[in-house]
Write a protein that holds these residues in place. Structure first.
Motif, short mmCIF file in Angstrom:
data_model
loop_
_atom_site.label_atom_id
_atom_site.label_comp_id
_atom_site.label_asym_id
_atom_site.label_seq_id
_atom_site.Cartn_x
_atom_site.Cartn_y
_atom_site.Cartn_z
N ALA A 75 1.01 -1.13 -0.33
CA ALA A 75 0.33 0.09 0.23
C ALA A 75 0.44 1.16 0.18
O ALA A 75 1.71 1.02 0.57
N VAL A 76 0.19 1.99 -0.87
CA VAL A 76 1.00 3.33 -1.24
C VAL A 76 0.19 4.76 -0.73
O VAL A 76 -0.63 4.97 -0.78
N GLY A 77 1.29 5.98 -0.10
CA GLY A 77 -0.02 6.95 -0.32
C GLY A 77 -0.15 7.74 -1.25
O GLY A 77 0.01 8.00 -2.68
N ALA A 121 -8.82 12.46 -2.03
CA ALA A 121 -9.09 11.32 -1.71
C ALA A 121 -9.16 10.13 -0.30
O ALA A 121 -10.25 9.53 -0.09
N PRO A 122 -8.33 10.40 0.57
CA PRO A 122 -8.58 9.60 1.34
C PRO A 122 -9.40 10.05 1.88
O PRO A 122 -9.95 9.70 3.42
N SER A 123 -9.55 11.22 2.01
CA SER A 123 -10.39 11.99 3.68
C SER A 123 -12.14 11.70 2.58
O SER A 123 -13.11 11.33 3.69
N VAL A 124 -11.82 12.11 1.53
CA VAL A 124 -13.61 11.35 0.97
C VAL A 124 -13.81 9.55 1.82
O VAL A 124 -14.78 8.93 1.61
N ALA A 147 -11.38 4.00 9.15
CA ALA A 147 -11.51 6.13 8.56
C ALA A 147 -10.30 6.69 9.06
O ALA A 147 -10.62 7.98 8.66
N GLN A 148 -9.98 6.96 10.85
CA GLN A 148 -9.22 7.14 10.95
C GLN A 148 -8.31 7.19 10.55
O GLN A 148 -7.29 7.79 10.37
N ARG A 149 -6.75 6.03 10.20
CA ARG A 149 -6.51 6.01 9.34
C ARG A 149 -6.14 6.51 8.17
O ARG A 149 -5.81 7.28 8.02
N LEU A 150 -7.03 6.46 7.10
CA LEU A 150 -7.29 7.24 6.72
C LEU A 150 -6.94 8.70 6.21
O LEU A 150 -6.53 9.16 5.64
N ALA A 151 -8.19 9.39 7.61
CA ALA A 151 -8.04 10.61 7.24
C ALA A 151 -7.22 11.67 8.06
O ALA A 151 -6.89 12.41 7.61
N ASP A 152 -6.32 10.06 8.60
CA ASP A 152 -4.57 10.81 9.17
C ASP A 152 -3.83 10.70 7.90
O ASP A 152 -2.54 11.44 8.16
#
Length: 215
Positions: A75-77, A121-124, A147-152
């Motif tokens: 997985a990448v950023g 897109a991550p925050s979405v 959800a938290q890790r995506l938001a971060d």
């Protein structure tokens, strides 16, 4: 602001379906026969060979644009996605938060033709997960952590759907962190093909991994 593809409207429904069976996510019900990604139970080496053949075949089309799927080794950023696809249209980003021995939901996010939209897109994805009603306490914990890790801004992109020429796809395929690139025929239509990424956790065959880890 660029144009969002037709299948953007079904993304929320797709997320809800995936929550019910994210250990082996079903393909979103498309309205055509084209598919991108491995089949459930497929040998990984066979899929990667099939994907490589699809790109070779597409190169015979010259500069015609195609739809394609890039799957990452790990997985990448989201910044890496923007960097890697500088010359290619990003249409959809697929997220899955890696947690050891835990099956987490796959979250697809359709994006307009705009690098800043890709970066958002991550925050979405995080926002969509936070709206899902989970059926069990464990699933709710997994969803909340994801959800938290995506938001971060975690490194949680496992794949992306792209639009470009075969030469552009070849450049993406040659990147060291890209595991495979599969390309559809040039006549494939947006919104009329299913997408299932090759996950980094798929090592030998495309089957669900363990789900006994702590969340």
């Amino acid at each position: 602001m660029g144009r969002v593809l037709p299948w953007a409207a079904v993304v929320v429904l797709v997320v809800a379906v995936l929550v019910a069976g994210w250990t082996s996510p079903p393909r979103p019900a498309p309205v055509g026969s084209d598919t991108l990604g491995p089949d459930n139970g497929e040998v990984v080496a066979d899929y990667l060979a099939r994907a490589a053949d699809s790109l070779t075949e597409a190169e015979a089309d010259g500069d015609l644009e195609h739809w394609g799927l890039v799957s990452f080794t790990d997985a990448v950023g989201i910044d890496r996605v923007v960097e890697l696809t500088d010359e290619v249209r990003v249409a959809q980003v697929l997220f899955r938060v890696p947690i050891d021995r835990v099956q987490t939901p796959l979250v697809p996010v359709a994006v307009p033709e705009n690098p800043e939209a890709v970066r958002r897109a991550p925050s979405v994805a995080a926002g969509r997960l936070s709206l899902v009603e989970f059926g069990t306490e464990r699933a709710a914990r997994v969803g909340a952590v994801s959800a938290q890790r995506l938001a971060d801004g975690c490194d949680c992109v496992v794949a992306a759907v792209l639009r470009g020429t075969p030469s552009q796809f070849r450049a993406v395929a040659d990147a060291p962190d890209v595991r495979g690139v599969e390309v559809l025929p040039a006549d494939a239509i947006a919104g009329r093909f299913a997408v299932t990424p090759l996950l980094p956790t798929h090592v030998e065959t495309v089957v669900p991994g363990p789900d006994d880890g702590e969340v």
